[in-house]
Design an enzyme around this catalytic site. Structure first.
Site, mmCIF file in Angstrom:
data_model
loop_
_atom_site.group_PDB
_atom_site.id
_atom_site.type_symbol
_atom_site.label_atom_id
_atom_site.label_comp_id
_atom_site.label_asym_id
_atom_site.label_seq_id
_atom_site.Cartn_x
_atom_site.Cartn_y
_atom_site.Cartn_z
ATOM 1 N N HIS A 146 37.840 37.526 37.164
ATOM 2 C CA HIS A 146 37.815 38.989 37.087
ATOM 3 C C HIS A 146 36.705 39.388 36.129
ATOM 4 C CE1 HIS A 146 38.778 43.143 36.500
ATOM 5 N NE2 HIS A 146 39.919 43.095 37.148
ATOM 6 N N SER A 147 35.662 40.023 36.657
ATOM 7 C CA SER A 147 34.532 40.444 35.841
ATOM 8 C C SER A 147 34.894 41.663 34.997
ATOM 9 C CB SER A 147 33.346 40.777 36.743
ATOM 10 O OG SER A 147 32.266 41.275 35.984
#
Length: 954
Positions: free
Chosen positions: A811-812
């Site tokens: 998850h950026s």
């Protein structure tokens, strides 16, 4: 000729020791006979398990030996049937030997002995093939009942040093054997270690032999018995005297009835205690649901919504500072408790706003009612102790309910019938319990002081309550919370949520008992130091070391609770419970701020400082300890050296709560057994060596209408036949999110291995991996995030059809922090490039296809390919791959479950990557096609969208 007595002729007699000998010999014949026959006729079959056979496994387990094969099964059943007679006789003689006037324990132990005998017949004659569920129910019931049977026999054992010595040896060895038994079973089931099941089998057989040997010790006492058969009417000599016989029978009947009802045990007293505990369960159920209802609004507003003010509902005890209002609340506390049930009625509200307000009013009234209840009972220490015990047992009951329902409480406002809620039953029982438990109080409204002088500080007592309530709620309201704090991925090097959640629950119960029976030590500084060290170890260490700290902390908090709460009742509830809940609320916000720092005012000050929160928690508890220790010891709640007090009624009252605690702990053990994973998972289409992989941002498992969404998620994942899925925004282990773990339900129901990404103490919104394939190894990463929120990643190696494949779940950071996202893209690209194995990335990248960081994630820097370079309509979710043949790609609408679609890709192991040429579905083998269920309008709001159909590649 047998001698004669005035009350009849003795026609036969024998020594009682033969009851013990016959039971022991026949029981051993049942097991050893089946073992000999089984190894003689079916040796290779009974040593075979789901992973290995001979020669890796060379000794059979008990279950394999006495299972379904003829004739060993019949040998076992015949001898077990013969054993039942001596067994019932053994239980009866033990009761006769140990019964005492006014003592309930011998009756209880005898009842447990009969129950064990009946359940033994259950798992013997109902095999797992006949009915797997009932076989397990009978088996776990037998094993659980062994605990009170063993403990009861030790407690009642006559003063015979030989018998007592052997009972201690056999019982101690029995329970010590359980530890390696569980260890080697996990080695077999989880790690699939060759030969582990054989070692497990030896420990399993040892338990059988020790179980029978423990009961064989009765031969020592029974040798003093002579069992006599008398002819009371002379029928053996052809005579009879019906009138005399009837008189004797009537006399004996009166004698037995008198013995049964002469004890002080009262079912009404037990029912009162159960009602009190259920009242405590309702309080903790409502309190733990409030944060979850509040969380829905900032979650969907993506920032401060204004509804967060509802967390202040707990400060209602401040109202008790108004003398006239305090008089009314204390006098009519039943009304306050009943009004609090609006928190349970809230599930009937359709709109999230109304549900929040109803739940908030319930918490407001419940905090007010419990503070008034404690205050009203302060003048009678034994009644106050009962209320505190019920309050703490309510927390244990709430945690066990969540343990049974996969970390959801079945009476929460976010639950209803479609997602597994038991709201109607919970509400009905709550009404009955509150009417029963609020029938009377020590005070009718007047301010009756606690006995003795008040020398402790009310402010410090209130601060102590704040730390206590926060510790109980944040770390003990769910049995898996601290386990996930110390989880670091595969291979398993620490506790698992199942079954080790039961250990946390047992520690909670032990701590409460310790606090009741050793209050002076429980409230002292030495024990506080032990609890503080436990909290520090939990915060700073992982694996088993961290969990041992968690257990020490758990025991301390539960042990300190009675002393801290009873000390607080000596003062005005405004300065203790009002202040306590106010500071508790600040602590709740602080422990959310450490991860939500990017969205709240002043957030950077608290960024990633769970250590600060833990330190503040223990300092607050220390304030309570300082206040409690300044009170003269003679005026504390109890000082009995292990006895409730000299009042028999008070002693009996305490025993009821201990009975309830024992029941709850046995229930926790049974749940752990029944929930233990099978680890025999298989992918959906092994014939094609295919892998269906998906990515989904689940928005903390609350749907658009504020219902818990696990069941709806389960349905669509199953229908899409997903073998490996990454879940993002999945860390729910905070007060504001209900201390939940969605992955437990999904993994168990779907039959998947699970890796919970960086834990709750790692300050991320969470990532998780579910897989039909065994997870060989996994590591957790926190990617560079100098400005914005932390970016979590999982790097796992899966065994796919004998080939190791790496899967990344990532998850950026958010859109507002471009430098964070650039650094994260470089870090992850290097990580993906470093693996020589085939790989799949299931991710949330926050970039446009072909632009910016996309070219770092895709291409030479990472070695990864985009699953569909032509799909230009993406921003968040991406699936990348290398070293696998990509055969299909689909986008599936979310319905109202979350705010993000599901992206799914199909891959084939051990085939070259192939090109980007698309082909029609009729050219694709059936095992590689996506389900037709989601074509067109789809089902339940889920359909193939964007392309309106799946895409397939040659």
């Amino acid at each position: 000729m047998a001698p004669k007595f005035k009350d009849g002729d003795t026609v036969a007699s024998f020594n009682g020791k033969w009851i013990s000998w016959s039971h022991t010999i026949v029981a051993y014949c049942a097991f050893i006979g089946a073992l000999i026959v089984g190894m003689s006729l079916h040796y290779h079959k009974i040593v075979q398990n789901e992973f290995y056979g001979y020669p890796q496994e060379w000794f059979p387990s008990v279950s394999a030996t006495i299972g379904d094969r003829y004739p060993e099964r019949s040998v076992f059943m015949v001898f077990i049937a013969i054993t039942s007679g001596p067994r019932f006789a053994l239980v009866a003689l033990w009761y006769i030997l140990t019964r005492r006037p006014n003592s309930l324990l011998p009756k209880f132990v005898a009842g447990v002995g009969i129950f064990r005998t009946l359940t033994c017949g259950g798992w013997t004659y109902v095999t797992s093939t006949d009915d797997h569920d009932w076989h397990d129910i009978f088996m776990i019931s037998y094993l659980v009942a062994t605990i009170p049977w063993t403990a009861g026999c030790l407690a009642l054992s006559p003063r015979n040093p030989v018998a007592l010595k052997y009972r201690k040896i056999f019982s101690g060895t029995f329970f010590a054997t359980i530890v390696p038994l569980i260890y080697f079973f996990i080695q077999h089931k989880v790690h699939r270690v060759a030969g582990a099941y054989t070692t497990y089998a030896f420990f399993e057989w040892s338990l059988v032999l020790l179980d029978v040997a423990f009961d064989a010790v009765t031969v020592v006492e029974f040798s003093n018995f002579e069992i006599v058969v008398k002819d009371l009417r002379g029928i053996s000599r052809g005579q009879g005297n019906q009138a005399a016989a009837d008189a004797v029978l009537e006399k004996e009947r009166e004698k037995q009835v008198g013995q049964v009802f002469s004890g002080r045990f009262s079912w009404f007293g037990l029912f009162d205690a159960v009602a009190d505990v259920y009242n405590g369960f309702v309080f903790w159920s409502m309190l733990t649901s409030l944060g979850l209802c509040v969380w829905y609004f900032p979650l969907w507003h993506m920032g401060i919504s204004g509804y967060e003010v509802m967390v202040m509902c707990t400060v209602s005890p401040f109202l008790l500072g108004i003398r006239s209002l305090r008089f009314l609340v204390v006098k009519y506390v039943r009304i306050a408790h009943l009004l609090s049930l609006s928190g349970l009625f809230s599930y009937l509200a359709k709109s999230p706003e109304n549900r929040l307000f109803s739940a908030g009013f319930g918490v407001w009234m419940s905090c007010l009612a419990w503070a008034a209840t404690f205050y009203a009972e302060r003048s009678l220490p034994h009644r106050l102790e009962a209320r505190i015990s019920a309050f703490c047992l309510g927390l244990i009951a709430s945690s066990i309910a969540k343990f049974a329902f996969w970390t959801n409480n079945p009476i929460w406002p976010v639950m209803h019938a479609p997602n597994g809620g038991w709201n109607k039953l919970g509400l009905s029982l709550a009404i009955i319990a509150m009417l029963r438990s609020t029938r009377s109080a020590a005070s009718s409204g007047a301010d009756i002081p606690a006995p003795g002088p008040n020398k402790s500080s009310p402010t410090l007592a209130g601060l102590g309550l704040a730390g206590l309530f926060f510790a109980m709620h944040s770390l003990l309201s769910d049995s898996s919370t601290m386990i996930l704090w110390v989880w670091e991925g595969y291979p398993v090097r620490g506790p698992l949520s199942v079954p080790h959640g039961a250990w946390t629950l047992l520690a909670m119960g032990f701590g409460l008992i310790f606090g009741l029976f050793a209050p002076e030590f429980a409230r002292g500084w030495a024990f506080y130091g032990i609890g503080s060290i436990g909290a520090a170890v939990l915060t700073t260490y992982s694996h088993w070391t961290g969990y041992y700290g968690a257990l020490a902390f758990t025991i301390y908090i539960m042990a300190a609770a009675p002393s801290l709460i009873s000390n607080a009742t000596r003062h005005s509830p405004t300065s203790t419970f009002g202040l306590g809940f106010l500071i508790y609320n600040i602590m709740v916000l602080a422990h959310v701020w450490v991860v939500a720092y990017a969205f709240v005012p002043g957030g950077p000050l608290m960024r990633e400082h769970t250590d600060w929160v833990q330190t503040a928690m223990m300092l607050l508890v220390g304030c309570g300890v300082f206040s409690a220790t300044s009170q003269p010891s003679s005026q504390t709640l109890t000082k009995y050296k292990g006895k409730p007090n000299h009042n028999p009624a008070a002693r009996k009252q305490r025993s009821y709560y201990i009975y309830i605690l024992c029941f709850l702990e046995l229930l926790a053990i049974a749940i752990a057994y029944l929930r233990f994973p099978s680890y025999n998972y298989t992918p959906y289409h092994p014939e094609t060596k295919s892998v269906t992989a998906g990515i989904w941002t689940i928005h903390f498992s609350l749907d658009n209408d504020m219902w818990s969404s696990e069941h709806r998620m389960r349905d669509v994942i199953k229908e899409l036949e997903i073998d490996v899925i990454g879940l993002l925004e999945s860390d729910l282990q905070r007060i504001i999110m209900g201390n939940r773990d969605t992955t437990q339900f999904l993994a168990e129901d779907l039959g998947m291995y699970v890796d919970y990404g960086p834990g709750p103490n790692k300050h991320t919104w969470g990532s998780a991996l579910l897989s039909k394939f065994p997870i060989v190894n996994s590591t957790h990463h926190l990617l560079p995030s100098p400005v914005g929120e932390l970016a979590p990643a999982i790097h796992a190696t899966l065994d796919m059809y004998g080939r190791y494949v790496d899967v990344f779940v990532f998850h950026s950071g958010q859109e507002e922090d471009p430098e964070d996202r650039r650094l994260q893209s470089e870090y992850l690209s290097r990580l993906m490039k470093s693996t020589p194995r085939p790989a799949i990335l299931l991710s949330y990248l926050v970039t446009k296809p072909g632009e910016g960081n996309y070219n770092t994630y895709v291409g030479e820097k990472s070695g990864m390919r985009d699953i569909d370079p032509s799909d230009w309509d993406r921003w968040c979710e991406y699936i990348l791959y290398k070293g696998l043949k990509r055969t299909g790609y689909a986008r599936v609408s979310r319905s109202t479950i979350t705010d993000t679609e599901i992206q799914v890709g199909k891959f084939v192991v051990d085939q070259p990557e192939g090109g980007n040429t698309m082909i029609p579905e009729d050219q694709v083998p059936p095992g590689l096609r996506f389900p037709a269920l989601f074509k067109g309008e789809g089902v339940r709001g889920h359909r193939y969208h964007v392309f309106n159909e799946p895409r397939y590649f040659e």
